[in-house]
Each structure stands twice: as structure tokens, then as C-alpha cells.
Design a protein around this motif. Structure first.
Motif, PDB file in Angstrom:
ATOM      1  N   ARG A  88      -5.504  -7.894  -2.661  1.00 55.90           N
ATOM      2  CA  ARG A  88      -4.016  -7.175  -2.810  1.00 55.90           C
ATOM      3  C   ARG A  88      -4.659  -6.310  -3.123  1.00 55.90           C
ATOM      4  O   ARG A  88      -3.190  -5.003  -4.030  1.00 55.90           O
ATOM      5  CB  ARG A  88      -3.810  -8.708  -3.510  1.00 55.90           C
ATOM      6  N   ILE A 112       1.243 -10.378   1.709  1.00 49.70           N
ATOM      7  CA  ILE A 112       0.711  -9.047   2.466  1.00 49.70           C
ATOM      8  C   ILE A 112       0.556  -9.166   3.241  1.00 49.70           C
ATOM      9  O   ILE A 112       1.058  -7.916   4.156  1.00 49.70           O
ATOM     10  CB  ILE A 112      -0.925  -9.045   1.993  1.00 49.70           C
ATOM     11  N   SER A 145      -1.386  -3.081   1.582  1.00 49.09           N
ATOM     12  CA  SER A 145      -1.151  -3.504   0.074  1.00 49.09           C
ATOM     13  C   SER A 145      -2.157  -2.046  -0.968  1.00 49.09           C
ATOM     14  O   SER A 145      -2.813  -1.712  -1.526  1.00 49.09           O
ATOM     15  CB  SER A 145      -2.893  -4.444   0.251  1.00 49.09           C
ATOM     16  N   ARG A 187       2.063  -3.915  -4.093  1.00 47.84           N
ATOM     17  CA  ARG A 187       0.820  -5.200  -4.468  1.00 47.84           C
ATOM     18  C   ARG A 187       1.244  -6.630  -3.902  1.00 47.84           C
ATOM     19  O   ARG A 187       2.473  -6.818  -4.212  1.00 47.84           O
ATOM     20  CB  ARG A 187       0.716  -4.817  -5.689  1.00 47.84           C
TER      21      ARG A 187
END
Length: 342
Positions: free
Chosen positions: A164, A249, A256, A260
Motif C-alpha cells: 500500500r 490496490i 500504489s 494509496r
């Protein structure tokens, strides 16, 4: 027992600092949820103490002193320290578990990078699987197989965090993806840190890391039926909420760097409902053979420490003192070198 004011402080800290855990913790019984909030509040304090301060070496040494004081029964006059001291006393928490967390934070302070996926697992064992093992202790679970699966879950969650935060970490000059993956892809890590872009090669690494996380999420599930029945929904919820970040994601093309991964309240509510259903179903299912899989070699020291029935050690020990002291010595040397060059 944790003082109510200290517990209220810890609850507020987690509600604002770790929404995913706070959501999952609502499904835990109070006998586990309250000490877990104290545990996570201290871990959050420790992480922030290193991550948010420029003098990272000094922050690590202050944490070491605070942990020593907690285990000596003289916690610092702060809600997180007092609450964590109560947890350690009530549950006989093995010192090696928070010691492992502190070692991982020391690695962060050193800016350590990892040559291989095994190195990333080593780091994840310390900053995340150690917390999973501590959660088992809070549930009064000391079975080695259940502990191994809890550590699998901790590593999976940390891999998700790394996936992430690829862009955020790069902009802070931090790198957690394995260096040999960069070499295989023909990407210069320093060039990526200088100008983080979500090109296909970086996306492929992120996808690869999430694939490793998914394998460990799946393996961790075999341990959940070994936990107290009332605690199972909360652990399923942690598994699904964190894995959901990986799903977000993936839906964003594994980018990422410029984005985010996040999940929304409706998704979290759905995973909480699913977790309640799955927890109820565990009483009807046969025990999975995956439960008996060997722990990751990188988390075996945590399983061994938590599975012991002897009283906890009060000090830097469990055969790992030399390793951690070497890390502290390196931190001191780096800090002195930086001061001399200033």
C-alpha cells in the motif's frame, strides 16, 4: 487491571491512528479487546516515536528504556506505558515478543533495506508477526501451531502495508521491496527513489508482494478455529479488512505510487458481517491439515518464545540479546558518525 482512564486513552489513540484494527477489534470480547487496545496503543506509540522523529536513534534508545522500565514494574507515567505494564503482568507476556518489535523499529531507524523476500519476512516478523503472537498470548493461546498461523497473518498484513505504501515510502527515501526484485526487473532502486513512478515494473513487484501476502492470509485461516470462539470474529475481521486493502490496490492496477489503497465504511461493514458468519461456521468444520505447517523460518523465534510455559524473562534475553545489542551498537556508531561529520 488496566485503569479505566488509561484504557480510554488507548481506545481513542487506536480509533484515530489505526482504523482497520479498531474496526476489527469491535468484534473481540472485552476480555481480549481491552488488553489488545492497550497493546496496539503502545505499539502505535513506539512506531510513531521512530517514524515521526528525525532523531530516530535517540527515539529507539528511549523506547528501549521505556520497555525496560515496564518489565521492571516501573512504567513511565504515561497511559500507554501503564496500560501495557498491566497487560504484561496479567498475561505473563514473554519479553522476546516486544523485544522483536523494538528490533524491527531499530532496523527502520537504520534505514535498512532487504536483499530478498526472506529479508522482508524477517522485518515483517518483528514489526507485525510479533504483535500477532502477543495477541495469541492475550487470548491465553500458547499452542505452537496456532501461534505459527498467527505469525503468518501478521506477516501477511505487513506485506499488505508495504504494498500500500510503496509511493509514500519512496518519497520518504524508504524502500521495503526486495532489492533482488529490482535487479531482476532492471530498475535502479536509487533512480526509483529519486523519481517514484508507477511504471509496469513497479506495479509487477507490488502485485508479486500481494500474491505472497494472499498465500499467507490463506494459510493463517487454519489457526483461527484454535482460538477462543468469542475471539474468532475479530481475527477473521482483521484478516478480511487488511486483505481488502490489497484488493483495492489490485483494482487500481497495482499502482500504489500515485494512489494509496483505501477501503470504505460499507466494505468494512461487509467484512465484519462475513467474519461473524465464518466464525460461526468454524465449529462445524474439521480441523485443517494446514494448521500443522511449519512456521516461516523467519517467525520461528516468536513461536518458540510465546509457546514456552516457563515464566517470562525480565531482561534482554531468550538467546537473542547479542543480536539486538549488535543492532544498538550499530545505531550508536552511525549516530556518532553523523555527529562527527556535521
Amino acid at each position: 487491571m488496566i485503569h479505566p482512564r488509561d484504557l480510554a486513552h488507548c481506545r481513542t489513540s487506536i480509533r484515530h491512528g489505526s482504523l482497520s484494527f479498531y474496526a476489527a477489534s469491535r468484534l473481540l470480547p472485552a476480555s481480549v479487546r481491552d488488553p489488545a487496545l492497550a497493546l496496539y496503543a503502545f505499539c502505535r506509540l513506539a512506531d510513531d516515536a521512530v517514524d515521526l522523529h528525525e532523531e530516530k536513534t535517540a527515539a529507539v534508545f528511549r523506547l528501549r528504556d521505556r520497555l525496560d522500565a515496564i518489565y521492571a514494574g516501573r512504567p513511565k507515567d504515561a497511559p500507554e506505558d501503564r496500560a501495557f505494564a498491566s497487560v504484561i503482568e496479567e498475561f505473563d507476556m514473554p519479553f522476546a515478543l516486544p523485544e522483536g518489535l523494538l528490533e524491527g523499529l531499530a532496523w527502520d531507524a537504520m534505514g535498512r533495506r532487504y536483499d530478498t523476500l526472506s529479508g522482508v519476512f524477517d522485518y515483517s516478523a518483528r514489526v507485525a508477526a510479533a504483535v500477532g503472537a502477543m495477541m495469541c498470548v492475550l487470548m491465553r493461546v500458547r499452542d505452537a501451531d496456532a501461534l505459527a498461523r498467527a505469525c503468518d497473518l501478521g506477516v501477511a498484513m505487513q506485506l499488505t502495508n508495504i504494498a500500500r505504501d510503496v509511493g509514500e515510502d519512496a518519497r520518504a527515501r524508504r524502500l521495503y521491496l526486495p532489492l533482488d526484485w529490482f535487479a531482476e526487473a532492471g530498475v535502479d532502486p536509487e533512480a526509483f527513489l529519486a523519481d517514484p513512478l508507477p511504471d509496469d515494473r513497479i506495479r509487477a513487484m507490488t502485485r508479486r508482494l500481494l500474491f505472497e501476502a494472499r498465500k499467507l492470509y490463506d494459510r493463517s485461516e487454519a489457526g483461527i478455529p484454535e482460538l477462543p470462539l468469542a475471539a474468532r470474529p475479530g481475527i477473521y475481521a482483521a484478516r478480511h479488512v487488511y486483505a481488502g486493502i490489497g484488493g483495492a490496490i489490485a483494482r487500481n492496477g497495482f499502482d500504489s505510487v500515485s494512489w494509496r489503497g483505501r477501503t470504505n465504511r460499507a466494505q468494512k461493514a461487509g467484512w465484519l458481517g462475513l467474519s461473524l458468519l465464518r466464525a460461526g461456521a468454524t465449529t462445524l468444520l474439521p480441523r485443517s491439515a494446514v494448521l500443522y505447517a511449519r512456521p516461516l523460518s523467519e517467525t520461528a523465534f516468536l513461536v518458540d518464545a510465546a509457546a514456552r510455559t516457563a515464566p517470562r524473562a525480565l531482561g534482554w534475553g531468550d538467546g537473542r540479546a547479542g543480536t539486538l545489542l549488535a543492532v544498538f551498537a550499530e545505531l550508536e556508531a552511525r549516530d556518532r558518525g553523523g555527529m562527527e561529520g556535521a
